[in-house]
Structures are given as structure tokens and as C-alpha cells.
Write a protein that holds these residues in place. Structure first.
Motif, PDB file in Angstrom:
ATOM      1  N   GLY A   1      43.862  58.442  29.461  1.00  0.00           N
ATOM      2  CA  GLY A   1      42.810  58.824  30.383  1.00  0.00           C
ATOM      3  C   GLY A   1      41.578  57.969  30.239  1.00  0.00           C
ATOM      4  N   GLY A   2      41.371  57.363  29.066  1.00  0.00           N
ATOM      5  CA  GLY A   2      40.257  56.463  28.904  1.00  0.00           C
ATOM      6  C   GLY A   2      40.454  55.137  29.594  1.00  0.00           C
ATOM      7  N   ASP A   3      41.673  54.818  30.006  1.00  0.00           N
ATOM      8  CA  ASP A   3      41.992  53.575  30.720  1.00  0.00           C
ATOM      9  C   ASP A   3      42.654  53.959  32.046  1.00  0.00           C
TER      10      ASP A   3
ATOM     11  N   ALA B   1      45.688  51.874  33.197  1.00  0.00           N
ATOM     12  CA  ALA B   1      46.913  52.103  32.432  1.00  0.00           C
ATOM     13  C   ALA B   1      47.590  53.402  32.868  1.00  0.00           C
ATOM     14  N   ALA B   2      46.796  54.452  33.116  1.00  0.00           N
ATOM     15  CA  ALA B   2      47.379  55.719  33.544  1.00  0.00           C
ATOM     16  C   ALA B   2      48.050  55.590  34.909  1.00  0.00           C
TER      17      ALA B   2
ATOM     18  N   ARG C   1      54.809  64.440  32.574  1.00  0.00           N
ATOM     19  CA  ARG C   1      54.751  63.653  31.339  1.00  0.00           C
ATOM     20  C   ARG C   1      53.539  62.737  31.327  1.00  0.00           C
ATOM     21  N   THR C   2      53.268  62.078  32.457  1.00  0.00           N
ATOM     22  CA  THR C   2      52.141  61.148  32.508  1.00  0.00           C
ATOM     23  C   THR C   2      50.813  61.881  32.348  1.00  0.00           C
ATOM     24  N   LEU C   3      50.653  63.018  33.007  1.00  0.00           N
ATOM     25  CA  LEU C   3      49.406  63.777  32.889  1.00  0.00           C
ATOM     26  C   LEU C   3      49.212  64.294  31.469  1.00  0.00           C
ATOM     27  N   ALA C   4      50.289  64.777  30.839  1.00  0.00           N
ATOM     28  CA  ALA C   4      50.170  65.277  29.467  1.00  0.00           C
ATOM     29  C   ALA C   4      49.747  64.170  28.505  1.00  0.00           C
TER      30      ALA C   4
ATOM     31  N   TYR D   1      49.732  71.627  27.554  1.00  0.00           N
ATOM     32  CA  TYR D   1      50.611  72.278  28.531  1.00  0.00           C
ATOM     33  C   TYR D   1      50.214  71.813  29.926  1.00  0.00           C
ATOM     34  N   VAL D   2      51.204  71.486  30.735  1.00  0.00           N
ATOM     35  CA  VAL D   2      50.980  71.123  32.129  1.00  0.00           C
ATOM     36  C   VAL D   2      52.170  71.622  32.949  1.00  0.00           C
TER      37      VAL D   2
END
Length: 665
Positions: free
Chosen positions: A340-342, A345-346, A369-372, A379-380
């Protein structure tokens, strides 16, 4: 609270007045505003807590020590003013005595808060209760000794003499005349206890956290993080300038008070697991940076000499160490905050995973998976509504703590929702989360539409082949034999025409009847393919003709049209005709209506069809039959929609919207 604000404002004003005054280092006097602000940080929440929890020990501890910190800050500032800015001003002796003798009592507030939190009682376990009491006694030992120790003992212990303007104040009002050999070990123990005064309370807090339930853990997490900061502040290197530890201690006190207020009142209770890991990671990284900096300058000084060491160290840092430090900092941020800092990349990771997913369910797994990983979510849950109405959901992790639900929108339409176990998202995190979710929603909906398109194409092919099979069967099994038999009968009639005219006439009569039946079958086949009335009368005339079949003294039918109805695509004409016919049949057979109004209108690139009657309507528990389902299917095949509703004024309303462009206009 008014008194506290007045003391803080006075301390700040006095510090500004004394900013240019020279104070000897031996006087051990600094600006009083950090202590005053730390006092306000305790007094304000303590007062607020007293209003809600008037008997809570934590509220009283915050209020009492807040006033003590404010008084200490004011005393420190006034001592500087009365001794050096305006010598002879009243209150110098009392202010300096309070600051120098009772100032150490401020350290008792922090461990007391941690030990009493959150229920206002010390630990129940006998061992931990004894350790807590011993920790408080050791922390209070230094204030007790400073009140009773003579000034000569303190000067000898610290190896520094106080300025004469301070020794003349007479600060030994409560001094106990004991030999120095008795004071020194007691002072050694007292000063050592100050350095570890938060260790036992921190251990008690961690034990409470591990033994607590889910809700209590959510409360204690805040104070665990604040206590960790307090430990780092208390062990700050002593080589820093004298004013820096004071400011850091004030900040630590403010953080601890904020954590207590949030946890005790259960107001905006956020999950701070990430803050704990961030404090540990950044603290370790900061310590490593300081150690490496010291090592670089030490090695450069020992190798190159004192004169060239600074320049050489700067060169080494610029060429080698600066890029390494930047890389370490990014690594620490990635470990704490995830990708999340990049943002790039996300987004790139999500795009790659969506591209590799082969079906919509795998795409939902990729999104979860990407959000977690990007936001370090425990949990998502991702829920997406399919175009057909069914809902698919994918979960990752296990739910812990408070949850927040966010809508998932696609082209202004809510198509699902996102459930997260985290409520401390910053504005930047929320914007990135929105971008990722929009990209995921677009990909999921595009995949769904592609799957539906393939399914529709397959259905069209199957329907075409089924229609061809039916026509072949009807022609082969019905029309073929009938025409063959008619041909044979005509041939027989020709043979009998000369010898037996009557028999030949009877055969021709039978043949004519059979041909009439064949013609009826042909008309039926043609009507099934496309009602002939549409070509002969147009869509409005064909519907008017169909309405004549249902008109009776009990049912009046009105047909109305608007727009260029004679230029409609063939598929739209057939769909409108079938929909109106089915709606008319339902109105005549089931509703008991006396009036039925049919209206067709062309507008904004579509044909709107409305059939309304004043009958009994459709009950909410009535399941849709084959006829109703066929209405919706005909409209859906053209990219439109069809709805059956019961208006508040009664009756039944069938509406359909049929796009003209999609049908090949």
C-alpha cells in the motif's frame, strides 16, 4: 481545566520572556513549556473522563498528575524568571524547591496509569500484584529522597555545585541530616529504579493483553503501543541535548493519555496492530542507522585522522550508505505497510493476477489476496453480484476486531461490497483502495459479460439448430407425405377421368381438402417464424388485429402508438408483438379486467411497450409462469428488459424497453 490552561499559558509567556536570558548550566533549569503541555495532555482527557466516569481511578490519576505536571512546568519557568530575568521577584524559593524537590514525582504517573488500566485495579495475581507494588515503591523512592536529602548531599552526589543565587534560597526545610554514606546507596537505587520504572508495568500490560478477550484486547492494544513508545523514550541516549528527553517525554505522555482516552471510552476504537509492528520496525531501523553513522565516522576518524574524517565520512555516506539507507527504509515500510505504500506496485500486482485468472471466481480470489497484502489486512471479504442476480463471495483470513463495509461500484452502479477488518485507513489508503476496487470491479464485470456473451451465443446457436430441426421435421413428416399423397390422388383421378368421372371427382374433392390442410400447416409454420400481419399491416396494425380477437363486451382494448413505428427492425417488431399478445392473453384469461390499454412509443433509440389493465393484479406469492418468463427472455435477447408490476392504483402493468440499435436498426 481553566486553572490548568492559565498555568500553561503563563509558563509559555514566561519562557518567551526568558528566551534571551543566560542561565548557568549548573542551575539545571530549562524551559517549562514541555512540562506544561504534557500536563495539559493529561488534564484535558482526565477532566473529560471524570465527566463520564467520575469514580474511575484512571480518570483521577490523569487529572491529578496533569495538575502536577502543569505546576512543575510553571515552577520551572518562574524559577528562571525570578532568579535570572528579574532577580528579587517573589516566589523564587518556593518555585525552585517545588521544581527541584517534587519534580521527580512526575515519573510516578506513567507507570501508575499503565498498572491501573483499564479497570482501575492492580493485577489480581499475587505475584504480579507484589511486583506492581514494588515497582511503584521503587519509582516513588527518588521523589521521597529528593525531598529529604540536603542540598550539600545532592551537590556531592552529582559532583557539581549549584550557583550561589540558588544556594541562598534555603531549600533544606525538610532535610534529614544523615551521613553521605547512607544517602549514596539509596540515591543509586532510586535513580536506577527510574530507568526501569515502566518495565514491570509494561510486562503487566502485555500479560493482560494475552489473557484478555477480543474486546478487551482491542482496548489494550492502544496502551501497549503507547507503553512501547514510553520505553523507547526512557532509554533515550543520555548524550542527547538536555531539552530533547524532556520534549520526548512530554510527547510520550501525550500519546499515553490519548491511548487511555480512546480505550476507556471505547470511542473510535481502531485496530493498532500495524502501529505495534511499525514502532518495532522503525525503532530497530532507526537504531541501526544511528549505529552505522557512528561506526562510519569513528572508522573514518581513526583511519584518516581528525581533520579529514568529516569529509571522508560524508563521501562514504553519499556514495555507499545513502542508497543503502534508502533501500532499508523502503524495506521497513513494505514490511509494516505492505505494498500500500507503493501504489504502482499494488496496481501492477493486481493487474498481473487478474490477467492470469481464468474465471470470475479466480479473479475474486486475486482481488482478496492483493488487498490483504497491500494493506496488511487480517481479514477481507469480496462480494460481487453477477449479472444474473446471484452473488459470489470470497474470503481471506479470519475476522478479528471491528469491521467496515465499503460498496463496490461499476459505472455508477453498486455491484457488490468489500468487508475489511481495519478502520484506520488514511485518506491516501482509501484512494488507493478505491482505485484497486474499481479496477477489480471492471475486470470482474468484463469477465462476467464475456462469459454471458459466450453463453448467449451458444444459446442462439442451439436455438437456431433446434428451429431448423423443427422445420425439417414439420416439412419432412407433415408437408412431405401430405403433398406426396395429394400427388398420387391427382394421378389416380386423371386415370379415372375417362372411365369413371364420378369416382375421379370424389378423389379430387378429397385431394382439395388435403391440400387445404397442407396450406393451413404452411400458414402455421410461417406464423411461427414471423406473424404475416406484421408485413401486411405493420406492427401497430398487427397488434390492433390481435386486440380485435380479445375484444368483447366484458373487455375493452385500446391501442395507441407514437413515433416512426413503420421503421422498426424485424426482431423488435416480433418481440413487441409477442410481448403484447402474451400480456393481452393474461389480461383476458386471469385478471378479470374491464379495460386494457396498449401503448407503443419510439424514443431515445428504443421502443417502449406498455400494456396496462385494471384487473385484480398479481399477488406477491404468485410464481412467474412460462409466459412471464418468455416476456423477459424476448426482451433480454435484444439487450432490453421487461418488467411486470402492480401499480398502487390497482391492475397490472407490463413494460418493456427494446433497444433499436442492438436489433440492427
Amino acid at each position: 481545566m481553566v486553572v490548568g490552561v492559565a498555568l500553561a499559558a503563563t509558563a509559555v509567556a514566561v519562557d518567551v520572556r526568558c528566551a534571551a536570558v543566560h542561565v548557568p548550566p549548573a542551575a539545571e533549569l530549562e524551559a517549562g513549556w514541555p512540562s506544561a503541555l504534557a500536563g495539559l495532555a493529561q488534564l484535558v482527557p482526565g477532566t473529560l473522563l471524570l465527566r463520564r466516569l467520575p469514580r474511575h481511578p484512571v480518570a483521577w490519576a490523569l487529572t491529578g498528575f496533569g495538575l502536577l505536571w502543569l505546576a512543575n512546568g510553571f515552577a520551572e519557568s518562574w524559577s528562571t524568571y525570578a532568579l535570572y530575568a528579574d532577580p528579587g521577584a517573589p516566589g523564587a524559593a518556593a518555585a525552585y524547591w517545588f521544581y527541584s524537590r517534587l519534580g521527580a514525582a512526575l515519573l510516578l504517573g506513567l507507570p501508575l496509569l499503565i498498572l491501573l488500566f483499564p479497570d482501575g485495579r492492580l493485577p489480581r495475581a499475587p505475584l504480579w500484584r507484589r511486583l506492581s507494588v514494588a515497582s511503584l515503591v521503587l519509582t516513588g523512592l527518588l521523589p521521597a529522597l529528593l525531598v529529604t536529602a540536603p542540598m550539600s548531599v545532592m551537590e556531592r552526589y552529582h559532583g557539581a555545585a549549584l550557583p550561589p543565587e540558588i544556594t541562598r534560597l534555603g531549600l533544606d526545610a525538610f532535610a534529614v541530616p544523615l551521613p553521605y554514606a547512607a544517602w549514596k546507596p539509596a540515591l543509586d537505587v532510586a535513580y536506577a529504579a527510574v530507568l526501569v520504572s515502566v518495565v514491570v508495568p509494561f510486562a503487566v500490560l502485555v500479560r493482560r493483553y494475552r489473557a484478555a478477550g477480543q474486546e478487551r484486547r482491542a482496548q489494550i492494544r492502544w496502551l501497549v503501543w503507547a507503553a512501547l513508545v514510553d520505553l523507547l523514550v526512557l532509554f533515550t541516549p543520555l548524550t542527547l541535548p538536555p531539552q530533547v528527553p524532556g520534549v520526548l517525554l512530554a510527547v510520550a505522555i501525550a500519546l499515553t493519555c490519548a491511548a487511555v482516552v480512546v480505550a476507556v471510552t471505547k470511542y473510535r476504537l481502531y485496530d493498532v496492530d500495524r502501529l505495534l509492528s511499525a514502532t518495532l520496525a522503525y525503532g530497530a531501523l532507526g537504531a541501526a542507522v544511528v549505529l552505522v553513522d557512528v561506526a562510519v565516522f569513528t572508522v573514518a576518524g581513526s583511519v584518516l585522522g581528525e581533520r579529514d574524517s568529516a569529509l571522508a565520512a560524508i563521501a562514504i555516506v553519499a556514495v555507499v550508505y545513502a542508497p543503502l539507507r534508502t533501500w532499508l527504509w523502503r524495506l521497513a515500510r513494505r514490511l509494516v505497510r505492505g505494498t500500500g505504500g507503493d501504489p504502482y506496485a499494488a496496481v501492477s500486482t493486481l493487474a498481473e493476477r487478474l490477467e492470469l485468472a481464468t474465471d470470475p471466481d479466480q479473479q475474486l480470489v486475486a482481488v482478496a489476496r492483493t488487498l490483504a497484502e497491500a494493506f496488511r489486512l487480517s481479514y477481507v471479504r469480496v462480494e460481487i453480484e453477477r449479472p444474473g442476480g446471484e452473488r459470489s463471495a470470497v474470503e481471506r483470513g479470519s475476522p478479528r476486531g471491528p469491521r467496515v463495509s465499503l460498496p463496490v461500484a461499476y459505472r455508477g452502479e453498486t455491484v457488490g461490497r468489500l468487508v475489511l477488518c481495519r478502520t484506520d485507513l488514511t485518506d491516501r489508503d482509501q484512494r488507493l483502495l478505491g482505485d484497486l476496487v474499481r479496477q477489480a470491479a471492471a475486470a470482474a464485470r468484463a469477465s462476467e459479460l464475456s462469459t454471458d456473451l459466450q453463453r448467449i451465443r451458444a444459446r442462439l446457436v442451439m436455438a437456431r439448430e433446434e428451429e431448423r430441426r423443427r422445420l425439417r421435421r414439420d416439412l419432412h413428416d407433415g408437408l412431405g407425405p401430405s403433398l406426396g399423397a395429394a400427388a398420387l390422388r391427382i394421378e389416380a383421378a386423371r386415370n379415372l377421368a375417362g372411365t369413371d368421372p364420378e369416382q375421379a371427382d370424389r378423389i379430387l374433392e378429397q385431394t382439395a381438402a388435403e391440400v387445404a390442410g397442407v396450406l393451413a400447416d404452411v400458414r402455421r409454420l410461417v406464423h411461427d417464424l414471423r406473424p404475416p400481419a406484421l408485413d401486411e399491416l405493420g406492427v401497430l396494425g398487427a397488434i390492433e388485429q390481435q386486440a380485435d380477437r380479445f375484444r368483447s363486451p366484458a373487455l375493452k382494448v385500446a391501442v395507441d402508438g407514437e413515433g416512426p413505428l413503420d421503421m422498426l427492425p424485424a426482431a423488435v417488431e416480433v418481440a413487441a408483438y409477442r410481448i403484447v399478445s402474451e400480456a393481452l392473453a393474461n389480461a383476458a384469461r386471469h385478471s378479470g379486467a374491464a379495460r386494457c390499454a396498449i401503448r407503443l412509443s419510439v424514443r431515445e433509440g428504443r421502443l417502449d411497450v406498455a400494456v396496462r389493465d385494471d384487473g385484480a393484479g398479481i399477488g406477491p406469492d404468485v410464481a412467474a409462469g412460462v409466459g412471464m418468463l418468455s416476456l423477459r427472455e424476448r426482451a433480454t435477447e435484444l439487450g432490453g428488459d421487461c418488467a411486470v408490476s402492480c401499480p398502487p392504483e390497482g391492475g397490472t402493468l407490463v413494460t418493456a424497453r427494446l433497444p433499436l440499435e442492438a436489433a440492427g436498426a
